[in-house]
Design a protein around this motif. Structure first.
Motif, PDB file in Angstrom:
ATOM      1  N   MET A   1     -12.796  -3.577  26.245  1.00  0.00           N
ATOM      2  CA  MET A   1     -12.193  -2.775  25.183  1.00  0.00           C
ATOM      3  C   MET A   1     -10.859  -2.176  25.612  1.00  0.00           C
ATOM      4  O   MET A   1      -9.968  -1.966  24.792  1.00  0.00           O
ATOM      5  CB  MET A   1     -13.157  -1.644  24.784  1.00  0.00           C
ATOM      6  CG  MET A   1     -14.505  -2.112  24.226  1.00  0.00           C
ATOM      7  SD  MET A   1     -14.366  -3.038  22.701  1.00  0.00           S
ATOM      8  CE  MET A   1     -14.684  -4.708  23.286  1.00  0.00           C
ATOM      9  N   GLU A   2     -10.717  -1.917  26.902  1.00  0.00           N
ATOM     10  CA  GLU A   2      -9.470  -1.322  27.380  1.00  0.00           C
ATOM     11  C   GLU A   2      -8.285  -2.280  27.254  1.00  0.00           C
ATOM     12  O   GLU A   2      -7.138  -1.841  27.194  1.00  0.00           O
ATOM     13  CB  GLU A   2      -9.640  -0.872  28.830  1.00  0.00           C
ATOM     14  CG  GLU A   2     -10.692   0.224  28.993  1.00  0.00           C
ATOM     15  CD  GLU A   2     -10.790   0.717  30.418  1.00  0.00           C
ATOM     16  OE1 GLU A   2     -10.095   0.138  31.278  1.00  0.00           O
ATOM     17  OE2 GLU A   2     -11.545   1.672  30.663  1.00  0.00           O
ATOM     18  N   HIS A   3      -8.550  -3.584  27.209  1.00  0.00           N
ATOM     19  CA  HIS A   3      -7.472  -4.558  27.070  1.00  0.00           C
ATOM     20  C   HIS A   3      -6.876  -4.540  25.668  1.00  0.00           C
ATOM     21  O   HIS A   3      -5.823  -5.151  25.439  1.00  0.00           O
ATOM     22  CB  HIS A   3      -7.986  -5.959  27.408  1.00  0.00           C
ATOM     23  CG  HIS A   3      -8.254  -6.161  28.866  1.00  0.00           C
ATOM     24  ND1 HIS A   3      -7.396  -6.850  29.695  1.00  0.00           N
ATOM     25  CD2 HIS A   3      -9.283  -5.746  29.664  1.00  0.00           C
ATOM     26  CE1 HIS A   3      -7.879  -6.863  30.928  1.00  0.00           C
ATOM     27  NE2 HIS A   3      -9.030  -6.206  30.937  1.00  0.00           N
ATOM     28  N   LEU A   4      -7.527  -3.852  24.733  1.00  0.00           N
ATOM     29  CA  LEU A   4      -6.963  -3.728  23.397  1.00  0.00           C
ATOM     30  C   LEU A   4      -5.673  -2.922  23.404  1.00  0.00           C
ATOM     31  O   LEU A   4      -4.885  -2.988  22.453  1.00  0.00           O
ATOM     32  CB  LEU A   4      -7.981  -3.049  22.466  1.00  0.00           C
ATOM     33  CG  LEU A   4      -9.232  -3.874  22.114  1.00  0.00           C
ATOM     34  CD1 LEU A   4     -10.259  -2.987  21.436  1.00  0.00           C
ATOM     35  CD2 LEU A   4      -8.859  -5.044  21.214  1.00  0.00           C
ATOM     36  N   ALA A   5      -5.457  -2.166  24.460  1.00  0.00           N
ATOM     37  CA  ALA A   5      -4.232  -1.363  24.549  1.00  0.00           C
ATOM     38  C   ALA A   5      -2.979  -2.231  24.584  1.00  0.00           C
ATOM     39  O   ALA A   5      -1.875  -1.746  24.317  1.00  0.00           O
ATOM     40  CB  ALA A   5      -4.290  -0.468  25.794  1.00  0.00           C
ATOM     41  N   ARG A   6      -3.126  -3.544  24.910  1.00  0.00           N
ATOM     42  CA  ARG A   6      -1.983  -4.446  24.905  1.00  0.00           C
ATOM     43  C   ARG A   6      -1.439  -4.648  23.485  1.00  0.00           C
ATOM     44  O   ARG A   6      -0.249  -4.896  23.294  1.00  0.00           O
ATOM     45  CB  ARG A   6      -2.384  -5.815  25.454  1.00  0.00           C
ATOM     46  CG  ARG A   6      -2.861  -5.828  26.903  1.00  0.00           C
ATOM     47  CD  ARG A   6      -3.403  -7.215  27.235  1.00  0.00           C
ATOM     48  NE  ARG A   6      -3.826  -7.336  28.628  1.00  0.00           N
ATOM     49  CZ  ARG A   6      -3.074  -7.819  29.603  1.00  0.00           C
ATOM     50  NH1 ARG A   6      -1.839  -8.194  29.331  1.00  0.00           N
ATOM     51  NH2 ARG A   6      -3.528  -7.911  30.835  1.00  0.00           N
ATOM     52  N   CYS A   7      -2.352  -4.577  22.503  1.00  0.00           N
ATOM     53  CA  CYS A   7      -1.988  -4.904  21.117  1.00  0.00           C
ATOM     54  C   CYS A   7      -1.411  -3.659  20.441  1.00  0.00           C
ATOM     55  O   CYS A   7      -2.053  -3.024  19.592  1.00  0.00           O
ATOM     56  CB  CYS A   7      -3.199  -5.425  20.359  1.00  0.00           C
ATOM     57  SG  CYS A   7      -4.052  -6.790  21.195  1.00  0.00           S
ATOM     58  N   ARG A   8      -0.198  -3.319  20.768  1.00  0.00           N
ATOM     59  CA  ARG A   8       0.390  -2.056  20.327  1.00  0.00           C
ATOM     60  C   ARG A   8       0.806  -2.072  18.860  1.00  0.00           C
ATOM     61  O   ARG A   8       1.123  -1.030  18.302  1.00  0.00           O
ATOM     62  CB  ARG A   8       1.587  -1.714  21.209  1.00  0.00           C
ATOM     63  CG  ARG A   8       1.211  -1.505  22.669  1.00  0.00           C
ATOM     64  CD  ARG A   8       2.399  -1.143  23.526  1.00  0.00           C
ATOM     65  NE  ARG A   8       2.027  -0.949  24.930  1.00  0.00           N
ATOM     66  CZ  ARG A   8       1.559   0.192  25.427  1.00  0.00           C
ATOM     67  NH1 ARG A   8       1.433   1.238  24.633  1.00  0.00           N
ATOM     68  NH2 ARG A   8       1.234   0.291  26.705  1.00  0.00           N
ATOM     69  N   ALA A   9       0.824  -3.250  18.235  1.00  0.00           N
ATOM     70  CA  ALA A   9       1.218  -3.326  16.821  1.00  0.00           C
ATOM     71  C   ALA A   9       0.034  -3.233  15.869  1.00  0.00           C
ATOM     72  O   ALA A   9       0.208  -3.317  14.651  1.00  0.00           O
ATOM     73  CB  ALA A   9       1.982  -4.626  16.566  1.00  0.00           C
ATOM     74  N   ILE A  10      -1.160  -3.045  16.408  1.00  0.00           N
ATOM     75  CA  ILE A  10      -2.355  -3.012  15.560  1.00  0.00           C
ATOM     76  C   ILE A  10      -2.302  -1.831  14.595  1.00  0.00           C
ATOM     77  O   ILE A  10      -2.033  -0.695  14.991  1.00  0.00           O
ATOM     78  CB  ILE A  10      -3.633  -2.922  16.429  1.00  0.00           C
ATOM     79  CG1 ILE A  10      -3.961  -4.277  17.031  1.00  0.00           C
ATOM     80  CG2 ILE A  10      -4.818  -2.459  15.604  1.00  0.00           C
ATOM     81  CD1 ILE A  10      -5.262  -4.314  17.784  1.00  0.00           C
ATOM     82  N   LYS A  11      -2.613  -2.147  13.311  1.00  0.00           N
ATOM     83  CA  LYS A  11      -2.712  -1.105  12.295  1.00  0.00           C
ATOM     84  C   LYS A  11      -4.161  -0.880  11.863  1.00  0.00           C
ATOM     85  O   LYS A  11      -4.511   0.231  11.457  1.00  0.00           O
ATOM     86  CB  LYS A  11      -1.870  -1.483  11.078  1.00  0.00           C
ATOM     87  CG  LYS A  11      -0.376  -1.568  11.358  1.00  0.00           C
ATOM     88  CD  LYS A  11       0.392  -1.941  10.093  1.00  0.00           C
ATOM     89  CE  LYS A  11       1.892  -2.015  10.371  1.00  0.00           C
ATOM     90  NZ  LYS A  11       2.652  -2.389   9.147  1.00  0.00           N
ATOM     91  N   ARG A  12      -4.975  -1.929  11.945  1.00  0.00           N
ATOM     92  CA  ARG A  12      -6.387  -1.821  11.544  1.00  0.00           C
ATOM     93  C   ARG A  12      -7.244  -2.390  12.669  1.00  0.00           C
ATOM     94  O   ARG A  12      -7.046  -3.536  13.090  1.00  0.00           O
ATOM     95  CB  ARG A  12      -6.642  -2.581  10.245  1.00  0.00           C
ATOM     96  CG  ARG A  12      -5.773  -2.117   9.084  1.00  0.00           C
ATOM     97  CD  ARG A  12      -5.930  -3.033   7.879  1.00  0.00           C
ATOM     98  NE  ARG A  12      -7.288  -3.015   7.352  1.00  0.00           N
ATOM     99  CZ  ARG A  12      -7.744  -2.099   6.508  1.00  0.00           C
ATOM    100  NH1 ARG A  12      -6.939  -1.119   6.095  1.00  0.00           N
ATOM    101  NH2 ARG A  12      -8.973  -2.136   6.062  1.00  0.00           N
ATOM    102  N   LEU A  13      -8.217  -1.601  13.140  1.00  0.00           N
ATOM    103  CA  LEU A  13      -9.043  -1.995  14.283  1.00  0.00           C
ATOM    104  C   LEU A  13     -10.503  -1.676  13.993  1.00  0.00           C
ATOM    105  O   LEU A  13     -10.861  -0.537  13.698  1.00  0.00           O
ATOM    106  CB  LEU A  13      -8.587  -1.255  15.541  1.00  0.00           C
ATOM    107  CG  LEU A  13      -9.362  -1.541  16.831  1.00  0.00           C
ATOM    108  CD1 LEU A  13      -9.247  -3.018  17.206  1.00  0.00           C
ATOM    109  CD2 LEU A  13      -8.847  -0.656  17.964  1.00  0.00           C
ATOM    110  N   ASP A  14     -11.355  -2.712  14.066  1.00  0.00           N
ATOM    111  CA  ASP A  14     -12.786  -2.558  13.809  1.00  0.00           C
ATOM    112  C   ASP A  14     -13.553  -2.853  15.099  1.00  0.00           C
ATOM    113  O   ASP A  14     -13.582  -3.994  15.572  1.00  0.00           O
ATOM    114  CB  ASP A  14     -13.230  -3.506  12.698  1.00  0.00           C
ATOM    115  CG  ASP A  14     -14.657  -3.224  12.232  1.00  0.00           C
ATOM    116  OD1 ASP A  14     -15.359  -2.445  12.905  1.00  0.00           O
ATOM    117  OD2 ASP A  14     -15.072  -3.782  11.197  1.00  0.00           O
TER     118      ASP A  14
END
Length: 707
Positions: free
Chosen positions: A90-103
């Motif tokens: 889950m910590e690797h999600l920090a790479r996706c800095r353009a995310i607007k919606r996260l489930d």
């Protein structure tokens, strides 16, 4: 003539094809084929909105590689139901800095890990996650709290009594809650629902437009819901247009702010969706709330006192524009006593009137989802005599746009055989008054199998009209009135048989065979039909419904023996596209022949077998799992010993978990006292998808805002 290959196709056509390829395969495999595919696999139309929810083959390592390549493009990402991924992934999600919606529903996420994630996602506008035991909002950083204050959408699954992050979200427009908190802990200690209430911890709903809440059984869940709704007693949000609350059980807790809510919804005139427990409103409140509105979704499930007013509002101008209605749920409850009516028509509050449904179909012309589960319809018909009353199926056939439909089994009956049906089994309440069996020579009584062929069988004329009028039907549920699954939510299995509607007993193999006229059928549920004898109707359905992906069969035919085994095996051999199978039968035999036939379902991903007196072959089970490479969910609840169940479960996990990251194997005796604990430890997403029997038609509380 030269052959046409992938390289000859235009980029637009190739992109359309690649839309059907799982994202993990797209980036890790397809992109390595050639330079052209590498460029197309990274096209923004494929990677802007990504869903990894059911990619069971995606391991932690592959997901990390995918997230690395998605970093600069993905704006909407769903990992909902990825229960197998580790918390570190889950910590690797920090790479996706353009995310607007996260489930992240169903993922392993602590409050500290959530805080670090929010610190990196400055563009986040919508969030979904689980509030697990140990969650502490005080551990969130000030930067994370600041981001939460700007969220417009939040979806929380509450596994422990908590407000989660709702008090931090002061600008919410959409809030969806799912309560799944047990009343007692695994140690048998009662769960306390007392929350610290202060000015900083009370939810803020000033900007709220949509509110939905779905509850599992239990007093704690209801108590916590009332705490979330306490603010409504002071102020009802002015922009509220969606209010959906689903509470199971016969006695939902009273909510004092229900009447002001009805007044507010009626005054605004912007209501889109409505669902309430039956004790919260009366007919006058419902009439006031619907007046002048044009809703898209209405659910009055388990609310018989409101059905009459609902029809009046829809048919007599109480609703401004009925053509906007897309989803309607008028299902009843299966827990009430069944009125044993045979020779005369049942006129109770749960009885459907064909004329009323015909008028409804004429005004609600855009209905796509209709749920009439556990209702009754008894068509009175005399062979050779036309009584002039239309059949309910003929009325429903006017719903030309319907996509999903849940019907009581008796609604398919033409009424011919019900007039001659034998006595309906009495309810369990009268069992203590029966005469004891005589000792010695018994009086001969013909068995059901011997006596049944002499009864006149129902025709399928009503059902044929329905199928001809609804060619777009994709999901169909045929459920006998009063059917209750033997697999419960948080209690021991129920083994008491229930009485059956006499009209439902006339629905048999010919009715099931008629379903072959639905070429678009994708999901089929058939449950609680004692009129099924050999199950031969399943075979033509499998032959002529090539898109069938989910099949659920429960309590068909006699409950003393399983008399449709041969037809079931032939059906499974034909279901080459089947991805989900749920079987519930008291005497199911999962032997070598069964698993050999099931092996023909090469795309099967989820399997659930439930049988209180059934048996399974461990060797055949292991062989089947080895042959069915797509299978990642195997839940078996049968009558074997605890040692046999645990041994097989360990063998399957040890052998296949390395190559199947999402493998979920649960094998346990159905009537064991520890069954509730086993159910509680099973991933919630799998319980809702396949393990627990439940209708999926017009059940939209958490689906109005797709991710």
């Amino acid at each position: 003539m030269s052959s046409v290959g992938m390289s000859s196709l235009s980029d637009e056509i190739v992109l359309c094809i690649l839309h059907y390829v799982p994202v993990s395969d797209l980036l890790l495999n397809v992109a390595r084929v050639c330079c052209k595919l590498r460029v197309l696999c990274h096209d923004k139309t494929l990677l802007t909105h990504v869903c990894l929810s059911e990619e069971y083959t995606a391991s932690d390592l592959s997901v990390r590689h995918v997230l690395k390549q998605l970093a600069n493009q993905v704006q909407s990402l769903s990992l909902s139901g990825c229960y197998w991924l580790s918390g570190s992934t889950m910590e690797h999600l920090a790479r996706c800095r353009a995310i607007k919606r996260l489930d992240l529903t169903g993922c392993r996420l602590t409050s500290l890990r959530l805080s670090r994630l929010l610190d990196s996602l400055s563009c986040l506008d919508a969030l979904a996650f689980d509030v697990a035991p140990g969650f502490n909002s005080a551990q969130l950083s000030s930067k994370a709290v600041d981001l939460l204050s700007r969220l417009s959408e939040l979806r929380q699954t509450l596994l422990t009594p908590s407000y989660g992050v709702v008090p931090c979200c002061t600008q919410l427009r959409r809030l969806a809650l799912q309560f799944d908190i047990p009343d007692v802990t695994r140690e048998g200690i009662g769960v306390c629902c007392q929350l610290m209430v202060s000015q900083s911890s009370v939810p803020h709903y000033q900007q709220l437009e949509e509110f939905s809440a779905k509850l599992a059984p239990g007093e704690v869940n209801q108590t916590l819901l009332l705490l979330y709704l306490a603010v409504f007693s002071v102020h009802v949000p002015e922009r509220l247009r969606v209010f959906l609350v689903s509470i199971p059980g016969p006695n939902p807790a009273h909510w004092p702010a229900a009447t002001p809510l009805a007044r507010c919804l009626g005054n605004h005139g912007s209501l889109e969706a409505l669902q309430l427990p039956r004790s919260w409103w009366d007919s006058a409140s419902l009439e006031r709330a619907l007046r002048g509105n044009s809703p898209k979704h209405l659910s009055f499930s388990r609310c018989p006192a409101l059905w009459t007013q609902a029809f009046q509002s829809l048919l007599e101008g109480g609703v401004r524009d009925t053509t906007r209605l897309v989803s309607l749920n008028l299902s009843a409850t299966s827990h009430g006593p069944y009125p044993e009516c045979r020779g005369m028509r049942c006129c109770g509050e749960d009885h459907l009137v064909a004329g009323t449904m015909s008028r409804l179909a004429s005004v609600c012309t855009q209905l796509k989802h209709v749920n009439l589960m556990h209702r009754h319809y008894h068509h009175k018909s005399t062979p050779g005599i036309d009584n002039g009353e239309p059949h309910l199926c003929a009325s429903l056939s006017r719903l030309r746009h319907v996509r999903s439909l849940a019907l009581p089994a008796c609604a398919l009956s033409d009424g011919c055989s019900a007039q001659h049906a034998g006595p309906v089994p009495s309810s369990s309440l009268l069992r203590g008054l029966r005469k004891a069996p005589r000792v010695g020579l018994q009086i001969y009584k013909p068995s059901e199998a011997e006596s049944e062929p002499s009864l006149p069988r129902d025709s399928t004329s009503g059902l044929v009209q329905l199928l001809a009028g609804c060619p777009l039907l994709e999901t169909l549920e045929l459920i006998g009135p009063g059917f209750i699954s033997t697999l419960p939510r948080l209690e021991r299995a129920c083994i008491e048989p229930r009485g059956m509607c006499a009209w439902a007993r006339g629905v048999g193999d010919s009715h099931v065979a008629a379903l072959q006229a639905l070429p678009r059928l994708r999901r089929l549920t058939v449950a609680g039909l004692p009129g099924i004898h050999k199950g031969t109707g399943l075979i033509p359905v499998a032959k002529h419904c090539p898109n069938l992906q989910a099949l659920s069969l429960a309590n068909l035919g006699s409950l003393k023996v399983m008399n449709y085994t041969a037809s079931l095996l032939d059906t499974l051999r034909l279901c080459t596209q089947l991805q989900e199978l749920r079987l519930e039968q008291p005497y199911l035999s999962a032997n070598a022949s069964f698993f050999e036939a099931l092996s023909c379902c090469s795309r099967l991903r989820r399997l659930c077998l439930i049988s209180r007196s059934g048996t399974f072959d461990p060797v055949a089970t292991e062989t089947f799992v080895a042959r069915c490479l797509s299978l990642c969910v195997c839940h078996i609840f049968m009558g074997g010993t605890l040692v046999a169940c645990r041994t097989l479960q360990k063998v399957l996990i040890d052998r296949f978990s390395a190559e199947r990251p999402a493998l979920s194997v649960v094998i346990f005796p159905l009537q064991h006292e520890d069954l509730p604990l086993v159910i509680r430890e099973t991933p919630l997403t799998l319980l809702d998808k396949i393990t627990l029997f439940q209708s999926r038609v017009a059940q939209t509380p958490l689906l109005l805002t797709p991710w």
